[in-house]
Design an enzyme around this catalytic site. Sequence first.
Site, mmCIF file in Angstrom:
data_model
loop_
_atom_site.group_PDB
_atom_site.id
_atom_site.type_symbol
_atom_site.label_atom_id
_atom_site.label_comp_id
_atom_site.label_asym_id
_atom_site.label_seq_id
_atom_site.Cartn_x
_atom_site.Cartn_y
_atom_site.Cartn_z
ATOM 1 N N HIS A 86 0.821 -1.219 0.000
ATOM 2 C CA HIS A 86 0.000 0.000 0.000
ATOM 3 C C HIS A 86 0.854 1.268 0.000
ATOM 4 O O HIS A 86 0.359 2.340 -0.315
ATOM 5 C CB HIS A 86 -1.052 -0.022 1.117
ATOM 6 N N ASP A 222 1.408 -7.715 2.460
ATOM 7 C CA ASP A 222 1.438 -6.288 2.119
ATOM 8 C C ASP A 222 2.876 -5.790 1.887
ATOM 9 O O ASP A 222 3.440 -5.084 2.720
ATOM 10 C CB ASP A 222 0.759 -5.496 3.243
ATOM 11 N N SER A 653 4.132 2.203 8.412
ATOM 12 C CA SER A 653 3.913 1.198 7.388
ATOM 13 C C SER A 653 5.190 1.035 6.580
ATOM 14 O O SER A 653 5.794 2.024 6.174
ATOM 15 C CB SER A 653 2.778 1.609 6.467
HETATM 16 N N1 ARG Z 1 -4.746 0.326 7.806
HETATM 17 C C1 ARG Z 1 -3.454 0.424 7.230
HETATM 18 C C2 ARG Z 1 -2.938 1.875 7.316
HETATM 19 O O1 ARG Z 1 -3.489 2.686 7.969
HETATM 20 C C3 ARG Z 1 -3.406 -0.126 5.853
HETATM 21 C C4 ARG Z 1 -4.192 0.621 4.826
HETATM 22 C C5 ARG Z 1 -4.093 0.071 3.441
HETATM 23 N N2 ARG Z 1 -5.022 -1.010 3.182
HETATM 24 C C6 ARG Z 1 -6.329 -0.828 2.840
HETATM 25 N N3 ARG Z 1 -7.103 -1.874 2.676
HETATM 26 N N4 ARG Z 1 -6.872 0.362 2.679
HETATM 27 O O2 ARG Z 1 -2.413 2.494 6.485
HETATM 28 N N1 ASP Z 2 -1.268 1.241 8.110
HETATM 29 C C1 ASP Z 2 -0.539 2.323 8.715
HETATM 30 C C2 ASP Z 2 0.392 3.028 7.716
HETATM 31 O O1 ASP Z 2 0.112 3.078 6.544
HETATM 32 C C3 ASP Z 2 0.184 1.862 9.928
HETATM 33 C C4 ASP Z 2 -0.646 2.013 11.150
HETATM 34 O O2 ASP Z 2 -1.425 2.966 11.234
HETATM 35 O O3 ASP Z 2 -0.482 1.189 12.044
HETATM 36 O O4 ASP Z 2 1.346 3.669 8.088
#
Ligand code: ARG
Ligand code: ASP
Length: 722
Positions: A86, A222, A653
């Site tokens: 991502h 990921d 991330s």
């Molecule tokens: N929750 C994670 C973060 O805040 C991963 C986000 C990317 N994945 C998604 N399905 N949107 O960035």
């Molecule tokens: N998914 C988050 C990021 O993109 C990481 C988190 O918020 O734990 O940085």
Amino acid sequence: MKSFKHLLVAFFLFVFTIARADEGMWLPLFLQQLNEKQMKGMGMKISAKDIYNINSGSLKDAIVSFGGFCTGEVISSKGLVLTNHHCGFDAIQNHSTLERNYIRDGFWARNLSEEIPNQGLFVTFIVRIEDVTKQALNGVTKTMSESERQSAIDKNIAGLRKDNKRETYQDNFVRPFFEGNQYFLFVTETYRDIRLVGAPPSAIGNFGKDTDNWMWPRHTGDFSMFRIYAGKDNKPAPYSTDNVPYIPKRSLSISLDGVSEGDFTMVFGFPGRTTQYLPSPAVDQIMTVNDPAKIAIRDKALAVIDGFMRKDEQIKIQYAAKYASISNAWKKWQGEVLGLNSTNAVGKKKAYEADFQKRVNTNPQWKTEYGNLLGDMESHYSALKPYGYARDYYTEIVSKIELFTIAAQLNALITAYEKDGENGFKQRLPVTKNALEGLYTEYSPVVDQQLFEALMEMYVKDQDKKYVSPMLIEWLNGDMNGFKKLAAKVYDATPLDDSKATMKMLEKPAAELVAELKNQQVIRLYQDLLKTYQAEVQSKLGEINGNINKLQRTYMQAQMEVMKEKKFYPDANSTLRVTYGKVKGYNPRDAVKFDFYTYLDGVMDKYKPGDYEFDVPEKLRSLFISKDYGQYGSKGKMPVCFIAMNHTTGGNSGSPALDAYGNLIGLNFDRVWEGTMSDINYDPSICRNIMVDIRYVLFIVDKYAGAGHLVKEMKLVHPKKK
Ligand code: ARG
Ligand code: ASP
């Protein structure tokens, strides 16, 4: 009796350190002083100097800020960089077409010449960090107003940055820490020729999509890979075909031994933003006012977009990234409220504040300086409440209706013309064109009209009349009575929801265009929304927030003085930090216990043929059936993800998860839903970060993608077998 008391004290200290062992995002340069002992106590086998050392190579030389929004790490002596899928998604998307769909199918360069450059993408290394608090605060006095203080500091910082010794290819920046009580300077090296090396298909890299996002148990691979290119002298150089793979000062060794529950881990990266030192009324406001308001608005927006995405393939593609990003924060806020409630964060803050107040009251000097601090903060936060709500309403709603984004872009043209004439206009025009071109490719007027209808109703009905645009109210009282009618009339009348018409309009001479734009109903509405917001909300917010900033700064200083036994770490601010904690499962609620590991078996359990979120590629299914895991499997199974108690946030991330020896064992990419309130109040009982097991990454690269040549670049180790 005395020894019993000693025992008691020792017991509490013990409980205290245990409870706090995993919390904190620590500055690498203070690890030796503040954390090394505890880290070793938790099982770390290397020293603080192995992690951060400015005189000889250390782990920090393998860590990069990836594009300023994520973290990455160097994993080969040829500048190979690992980050999340991502995080690399934009690059992957940019190179994708219907025929070469790298999002759907993945991408693997078979050799250096197939690696794809990415305009605008960069990685930044941290060369060294210096405490410059004294110089930054030079000449700052307690009686200064906030703006006087800020301009004195800005001047100091400008001087500091200029005078600080560095190489010509290096840069530096200074950031405030601890609410502006301390300042640090970072010397950096930024490489701007970053090429895409590989990415798995989305069905692996984003397996489970929005349904599984922020969730445990998780089964997402990921990750994506890039390579840093440098000039022939190994120094940063703009993109050129003559550039060569960067030879890093340090690259991470990769452990094939996996983790067991209780193992020491640390995460090294660039956490973005946290607010750990808010007083209880501020936390209460987030839970009861701000998060719920933002969630409610996004509930509506997501329902509208989802409705269209389900029945229209074209819209599904256009809105996929937008939907994911709206849903990401929406889901996080829900977890945040849940976690703040279930861990009684406000109650705990209150108890802490009572203790603080009691201690302050015992010391006459503290009492004069800090005696009213909590009370003052409470009244300022309470004054903030209606404005904070109005801000959330305005920003959430106006940013979701893209006709307003278009209007804002065009309004900027008007402003430029009125301020700086033809010249100003000429300068602004390409920016506006560029922004609109990008916007229109992912825009559907039908979806937008329905968003307008649903969200404008919330804007008018859910907040105090004085924050609502008078023009809008007038329209609603006239022939556009009712939101359906309002939306229909606005979208029927405007040419701005049509990309061709708008882009053609932009070819007109400045004076003519500006006159025409100023007559556009939508632009006038946007201007009135903005004007109302600026007059009724923004100015007041600025004033109250100025006071709050000062109080928070004093409160931070006071806590450090009064709560002597507590170790403080600065809030995240997108600078390099280390966090550490043990691998551990958790109990999200009564009778439910989550294990710390997931396996490929779980991917297959979730498999739904043809599903948008849970389809599994054929090849992966057959590797599962043949159990062809090579050196990456463990006891006949293929590990996928694991969790630990590391205190992470957005920006972490792509951060490496390291074992006790500093070997790479995983790749951080998310947190568990119940624990997303770690940004406000970390709680060791339910806060867990989620990582892809590095063996799953290597298995996908080698066995799935057949890109074993990349694995050959890496250094694989077996720390547990020695
Ligand atoms: N929750 C994670 C973060 O805040 C991963 C986000 C990317 N994945 C998604 N399905 N949107 O960035
Ligand atoms: N998914 C988050 C990021 O993109 C990481 C988190 O918020 O734990 O940085």
